[in-house]
Design an enzyme around this catalytic site. Sequence first.
Site: not given
Ligand code: BEZ
Length: 189
Positions: A25, A99
């Site tokens: 993340g 997402e």
């Molecule tokens: C994340 O926090 O890693 C993340 C950012 C954008 C989309 C999905 C996950």
Amino acid sequence: MSHNTIALNKQQQPLDHLDSVWLFGYGSLIYKADFPYMQCKPACIYGWQRRFWQGSHDHRGTPQAPGRVLTLIEAPGARCAGMAYEVTPDTFEHLDHREKNGYLRVFTELHWLGEPGQTQGLVYLASADNEAYLGPDTDAAIAAHIASSAGPSGPNSDYLLQLAQALRDMDEQDEHVFAIEQQLLKLLK
Ligand code: BEZ
């Protein structure tokens, strides 16, 4: 590419044969892990940088007025720190839905922070060919956009401010994030 990526992720990246998977993340996943996990460790990836270049129709904005959220852009020599979670493959049912606004999962090498070692892990990224992609702008314009956006997950400004604080808590620098945060704080005064 359609911005709803749930089916594409399932088809292109089957995970059911694995006992567990590391997920990296770099954005809200650093401070908001709303899923069960076995372990969580700070990590970084090389060759990628965080950028507020993706539109958000479903979390920090609406289809009529998308907010601005993060994606990863390839940048040789760059380093991006974040948080890695070891999860079971079924966790991706939830994450792919969370997402779904243009993000595809790809495997990349994760390097642990503060201890030797590395492993393969999945990261969500939204490439320039997705319908929700917004691309670059000045720090001031990105901050103004974030200041005026909100969606079902709350104000876009909370997303940026919580991320910047989470990076500071990890002792991590990110020029792009901190420059936009400075501009945003001026606007919120
Ligand atoms: C994340 O926090 O890693 C993340 C950012 C954008 C989309 C999905 C996950």
